[in-house]
Design a protein around this motif. Structure first.
Motif, PDB file in Angstrom:
ATOM      1  N   GLU A  55       0.848  -1.176   0.000  1.00 23.70           N
ATOM      2  CA  GLU A  55       0.000   0.000   0.000  1.00 23.70           C
ATOM      3  C   GLU A  55       0.888   1.232   0.000  1.00 23.70           C
ATOM      4  O   GLU A  55       1.945   1.246   0.635  1.00 23.70           O
ATOM      5  CB  GLU A  55      -0.877  -0.017   1.260  1.00 23.70           C
ATOM      6  CG  GLU A  55      -2.264   0.481   0.989  1.00 23.70           C
ATOM      7  CD  GLU A  55      -3.241   0.039   2.067  1.00 23.70           C
ATOM      8  OE1 GLU A  55      -3.678   0.915   2.814  1.00 23.70           O
ATOM      9  OE2 GLU A  55      -3.543  -1.154   2.136  1.00 23.70           O
ATOM     10  N   GLU A  56       0.460   2.255  -0.727  1.00 22.48           N
ATOM     11  CA  GLU A  56       1.246   3.498  -0.766  1.00 22.48           C
ATOM     12  C   GLU A  56       1.302   4.097   0.633  1.00 22.48           C
ATOM     13  O   GLU A  56       0.300   4.154   1.335  1.00 22.48           O
ATOM     14  CB  GLU A  56       0.586   4.503  -1.720  1.00 22.48           C
ATOM     15  CG  GLU A  56       0.673   4.100  -3.181  1.00 22.48           C
ATOM     16  CD  GLU A  56       2.095   3.908  -3.659  1.00 22.48           C
ATOM     17  OE1 GLU A  56       2.918   4.822  -3.452  1.00 22.48           O
ATOM     18  OE2 GLU A  56       2.393   2.832  -4.218  1.00 22.48           O
ATOM     19  N   GLU A  57       2.498   4.510   1.030  1.00 21.98           N
ATOM     20  CA  GLU A  57       2.645   5.109   2.359  1.00 21.98           C
ATOM     21  C   GLU A  57       2.749   6.621   2.237  1.00 21.98           C
ATOM     22  O   GLU A  57       3.568   7.124   1.480  1.00 21.98           O
ATOM     23  CB  GLU A  57       3.907   4.569   3.045  1.00 21.98           C
ATOM     24  CG  GLU A  57       3.731   3.179   3.577  1.00 21.98           C
ATOM     25  CD  GLU A  57       4.893   2.768   4.482  1.00 21.98           C
ATOM     26  OE1 GLU A  57       5.238   3.560   5.393  1.00 21.98           O
ATOM     27  OE2 GLU A  57       5.450   1.695   4.252  1.00 21.98           O
ATOM     28  N   GLU A  58       1.914   7.304   2.967  1.00 19.96           N
ATOM     29  CA  GLU A  58       2.014   8.760   3.036  1.00 19.96           C
ATOM     30  C   GLU A  58       2.894   9.110   4.225  1.00 19.96           C
ATOM     31  O   GLU A  58       2.915   8.392   5.224  1.00 19.96           O
ATOM     32  CB  GLU A  58       0.612   9.369   3.220  1.00 19.96           C
ATOM     33  CG  GLU A  58      -0.345   9.100   2.078  1.00 19.96           C
ATOM     34  CD  GLU A  58       0.092   9.737   0.773  1.00 19.96           C
ATOM     35  OE1 GLU A  58       0.671  10.841   0.810  1.00 19.96           O
ATOM     36  OE2 GLU A  58      -0.143   9.123  -0.288  1.00 19.96           O
ATOM     37  N   LYS A  59       3.597  10.219   4.127  1.00 25.52           N
ATOM     38  CA  LYS A  59       4.516  10.626   5.201  1.00 25.52           C
ATOM     39  C   LYS A  59       3.806  10.796   6.532  1.00 25.52           C
ATOM     40  O   LYS A  59       4.359  10.489   7.579  1.00 25.52           O
ATOM     41  CB  LYS A  59       5.216  11.935   4.808  1.00 25.52           C
ATOM     42  CG  LYS A  59       6.689  11.711   4.486  1.00 25.52           C
ATOM     43  CD  LYS A  59       7.593  12.863   4.849  1.00 25.52           C
ATOM     44  CE  LYS A  59       7.272  14.151   4.124  1.00 25.52           C
ATOM     45  NZ  LYS A  59       8.022  14.294   2.872  1.00 25.52           N
ATOM     46  N   ASN A  60       2.571  11.285   6.486  1.00 21.66           N
ATOM     47  CA  ASN A  60       1.864  11.579   7.731  1.00 21.66           C
ATOM     48  C   ASN A  60       1.042  10.407   8.255  1.00 21.66           C
ATOM     49  O   ASN A  60       0.390  10.527   9.277  1.00 21.66           O
ATOM     50  CB  ASN A  60       0.949  12.799   7.545  1.00 21.66           C
ATOM     51  CG  ASN A  60       1.746  14.024   7.139  1.00 21.66           C
ATOM     52  OD1 ASN A  60       2.884  14.195   7.573  1.00 21.66           O
ATOM     53  ND2 ASN A  60       1.164  14.850   6.282  1.00 21.66           N
ATOM     54  N   ASP A  61       1.069   9.276   7.540  1.00 19.13           N
ATOM     55  CA  ASP A  61       0.305   8.118   7.999  1.00 19.13           C
ATOM     56  C   ASP A  61       0.950   7.508   9.232  1.00 19.13           C
ATOM     57  O   ASP A  61       2.174   7.451   9.345  1.00 19.13           O
ATOM     58  CB  ASP A  61       0.239   7.041   6.903  1.00 19.13           C
ATOM     59  CG  ASP A  61      -0.670   7.470   5.754  1.00 19.13           C
ATOM     60  OD1 ASP A  61      -1.354   8.485   5.893  1.00 19.13           O
ATOM     61  OD2 ASP A  61      -0.662   6.762   4.729  1.00 19.13           O
ATOM     62  N   LYS A  62       0.112   7.029  10.134  1.00 17.71           N
ATOM     63  CA  LYS A  62       0.617   6.311  11.308  1.00 17.71           C
ATOM     64  C   LYS A  62      -0.014   4.926  11.292  1.00 17.71           C
ATOM     65  O   LYS A  62      -1.229   4.791  11.384  1.00 17.71           O
ATOM     66  CB  LYS A  62       0.220   7.062  12.576  1.00 17.71           C
ATOM     67  CG  LYS A  62       0.687   6.368  13.834  1.00 17.71           C
ATOM     68  CD  LYS A  62       0.246   7.117  15.078  1.00 17.71           C
ATOM     69  CE  LYS A  62       0.681   6.353  16.306  1.00 17.71           C
ATOM     70  NZ  LYS A  62       0.021   6.840  17.505  1.00 17.71           N
ATOM     71  N   TRP A  63       0.818   3.911  11.149  1.00 16.75           N
ATOM     72  CA  TRP A  63       0.309   2.538  11.098  1.00 16.75           C
ATOM     73  C   TRP A  63       0.173   2.013  12.521  1.00 16.75           C
ATOM     74  O   TRP A  63       1.106   2.100  13.306  1.00 16.75           O
ATOM     75  CB  TRP A  63       1.279   1.642  10.315  1.00 16.75           C
ATOM     76  CG  TRP A  63       1.303   1.944   8.862  1.00 16.75           C
ATOM     77  CD1 TRP A  63       2.060   2.878   8.231  1.00 16.75           C
ATOM     78  CD2 TRP A  63       0.521   1.323   7.844  1.00 16.75           C
ATOM     79  NE1 TRP A  63       1.800   2.877   6.882  1.00 16.75           N
ATOM     80  CE2 TRP A  63       0.865   1.936   6.614  1.00 16.75           C
ATOM     81  CE3 TRP A  63      -0.448   0.318   7.845  1.00 16.75           C
ATOM     82  CZ2 TRP A  63       0.288   1.572   5.410  1.00 16.75           C
ATOM     83  CZ3 TRP A  63      -1.015  -0.056   6.638  1.00 16.75           C
ATOM     84  CH2 TRP A  63      -0.654   0.572   5.452  1.00 16.75           C
ATOM     85  N   HIS A  64      -0.974   1.460  12.857  1.00 13.10           N
ATOM     86  CA  HIS A  64      -1.182   0.858  14.172  1.00 13.10           C
ATOM     87  C   HIS A  64      -0.948  -0.647  14.122  1.00 13.10           C
ATOM     88  O   HIS A  64      -0.577  -1.252  15.115  1.00 13.10           O
ATOM     89  CB  HIS A  64      -2.609   1.127  14.665  1.00 13.10           C
ATOM     90  CG  HIS A  64      -2.806   2.563  15.049  1.00 13.10           C
ATOM     91  ND1 HIS A  64      -2.492   3.046  16.291  1.00 13.10           N
ATOM     92  CD2 HIS A  64      -3.265   3.617  14.327  1.00 13.10           C
ATOM     93  CE1 HIS A  64      -2.760   4.341  16.331  1.00 13.10           C
ATOM     94  NE2 HIS A  64      -3.219   4.710  15.143  1.00 13.10           N
TER      95      HIS A  64
END
Length: 119
Positions: A55-64
């Motif tokens: 999945e494309e990762e955005e800089k501001n994403d936080k993976w739980h």
């Protein structure tokens, strides 16, 4: 996140033999049929391989939590003598790959072929 090595073999496959055929079912959620390869190697090895895209990762994403595997997968199965490897069919529907391989008729005796002796 998930390393390719752990994602590598994380593909569940069922192999069922019926009186008529060998049936393989593989769960490949999210994979497109263009990303999956079904091959028969050296006449007797079924190989199912492909790649599930990350999945494309955005800089501001936080993976739980990351549990869905992505990356390459490869599974190989040595086929029995009774598999008709030249008549393999594969289809994919709703993320499930189905590979069907008819079997030789067990009741049919192998043909006797006469060899002419030259001399």
């Amino acid at each position: 996140l998930v390393s390719d090595a752990s994602a590598f073999a994380n593909t569940s496959i069922d192999w069922k033999e019926t009186p008529e055929a060998h049936n393989f079912k593989a769960d490949l959620p999210g994979a497109k049929k263009e990303e999956v390869k079904v091959e028969v190697e050296e006449g007797r090895v079924l190989q199912i391989s492909g790649e599930r895209s990350k999945e494309e990762e955005e800089k501001n994403d936080k993976w739980h939590r990351v549990e869905r595997s992505s990356g390459k997968f490869l599974r190989r199965f040595r086929l029995p003598e009774n598999a008709k490897v030249d008549q393999v069919k594969a289809s994919m529907e709703n993320g499930v790959l189905t590979v069907t391989m008819p079997k030789e008729d067990a009741k049919k005796k192998p043909e006797m072929k006469s060899i002419e002796i030259s001399g």
